[in-house]
Design a protein around this motif. Structure first.
Motif, PDB file in Angstrom:
ATOM      1  N   ASN A   9       0.863  -1.169   0.000  1.00  0.00           N
ATOM      2  CA  ASN A   9       0.000   0.000   0.000  1.00  0.00           C
ATOM      3  C   ASN A   9       0.908   1.231   0.000  1.00  0.00           C
ATOM      4  N   TRP A  56      -2.951  -1.983  -5.014  1.00  0.00           N
ATOM      5  CA  TRP A  56      -3.638  -0.957  -4.240  1.00  0.00           C
ATOM      6  C   TRP A  56      -3.913   0.248  -5.118  1.00  0.00           C
ATOM      7  N   HIS A  57      -4.974   0.956  -4.812  1.00  0.00           N
ATOM      8  CA  HIS A  57      -5.305   2.198  -5.503  1.00  0.00           C
ATOM      9  C   HIS A  57      -4.185   3.214  -5.234  1.00  0.00           C
ATOM     10  N   MET A  63      -8.647   1.049  -0.977  1.00  0.00           N
ATOM     11  CA  MET A  63      -9.141   0.386  -2.191  1.00  0.00           C
ATOM     12  C   MET A  63      -8.048  -0.415  -2.887  1.00  0.00           C
ATOM     13  N   ALA A  65      -7.495  -3.550  -6.305  1.00  0.00           N
ATOM     14  CA  ALA A  65      -8.017  -4.315  -7.435  1.00  0.00           C
ATOM     15  C   ALA A  65      -7.312  -5.653  -7.477  1.00  0.00           C
ATOM     16  N   LEU A  75     -12.911  -5.136  -7.681  1.00  0.00           N
ATOM     17  CA  LEU A  75     -12.499  -3.923  -6.983  1.00  0.00           C
ATOM     18  C   LEU A  75     -13.062  -3.981  -5.572  1.00  0.00           C
ATOM     19  N   ASP A  77     -13.185  -2.167  -1.490  1.00  0.00           N
ATOM     20  CA  ASP A  77     -12.980  -1.038  -0.593  1.00  0.00           C
ATOM     21  C   ASP A  77     -13.051  -1.571   0.835  1.00  0.00           C
ATOM     22  N   TRP A 119      -4.097   0.263 -11.917  1.00  0.00           N
ATOM     23  CA  TRP A 119      -4.832   1.531 -11.843  1.00  0.00           C
ATOM     24  C   TRP A 119      -4.120   2.584 -12.674  1.00  0.00           C
ATOM     25  N   PRO A 124      -8.440   8.317 -11.337  1.00  0.00           N
ATOM     26  CA  PRO A 124      -8.568   7.359 -10.239  1.00  0.00           C
ATOM     27  C   PRO A 124      -9.588   6.238 -10.400  1.00  0.00           C
ATOM     28  N   SER A 125     -10.526   6.344 -11.324  1.00  0.00           N
ATOM     29  CA  SER A 125     -11.489   5.248 -11.486  1.00  0.00           C
ATOM     30  C   SER A 125     -11.235   4.433 -12.754  1.00  0.00           C
ATOM     31  N   LEU A 127      -8.968   1.679 -14.913  1.00  0.00           N
ATOM     32  CA  LEU A 127      -8.056   0.546 -14.761  1.00  0.00           C
ATOM     33  C   LEU A 127      -7.745  -0.050 -16.122  1.00  0.00           C
ATOM     34  N   TRP A 144     -15.988   6.719  -5.826  1.00  0.00           N
ATOM     35  CA  TRP A 144     -15.150   7.277  -4.772  1.00  0.00           C
ATOM     36  C   TRP A 144     -14.832   8.713  -5.063  1.00  0.00           C
TER      37      TRP A 144
END
Length: 144
Positions: A9, A56-57, A63, A65, A75, A77, A119, A124-125, A127, A144
């Motif tokens: 992370n 990790w996001h 978040m 994936a 995905l 959270d 990502w 941010p959304s 992928l 998000w």
């Protein structure tokens, strides 16, 4: 324990996620390691086949994936929890919802033998997943 893939992370550096042959995702909190031993802080056994990629996001520490040999990208959270009081107030839960982890936000399906998921760093959304039949770039949603 068989681990296929891991990801640190980038925001909460004490957390990492691993994916294994059993199709499970394990979140590890390195602050809880004692004498070289640790139990996962969370386990999600959703995928039916081995996990092939986890990430990790880049800007949201809760978040992540994951992709799997079950031909799906999921995905998650980790900040989401089931709220029995809210469910009771609504009077019903969507059929089948009790069988899904509340942390599971989105499933992307339709590719064959997915190998990786990543990502986009600035969007941010968004992928990208790679698979035997090509690559997909997709936007999960503005969740998000």
């Amino acid at each position: 324990m068989d681990v296929n893939v891991i990801s640190w992370n980038r925001i909460d550096s004490h957390l990492l996620v691993s994916g294994g042959d059993e199709g499970g995702l394990k979140v590890w909190d390195l602050r809880s390691v004692k004498d070289g031993e640790s139990l996962p802080a969370a386990f999600f056994g959703y995928h039916r086949k081995p996990v092939t990629s986890v990430e990790w996001h880049p800007t949201l520490s809760s978040m992540l994936a994951a992709s799997s040999e079950d031909h799906s990208v999921s995905l998650w959270d980790l900040s989401v929890e089931r709220d029995p009081e809210e469910e009771a107030a609504l009077g019903e839960v969507l059929p089948g919802a009790e069988d899904l982890p509340p942390q599971l936000l989105f499933l992307h399906m339709g590719q064959k033998n997915i190998k990786e998921v990543h990502w986009h760093r600035q969007l941010p959304s968004v992928l990208m997943s790679t698979a035997e039949d090509g690559l997909n770039i997709f936007r999960a949603a503005d969740i998000w």
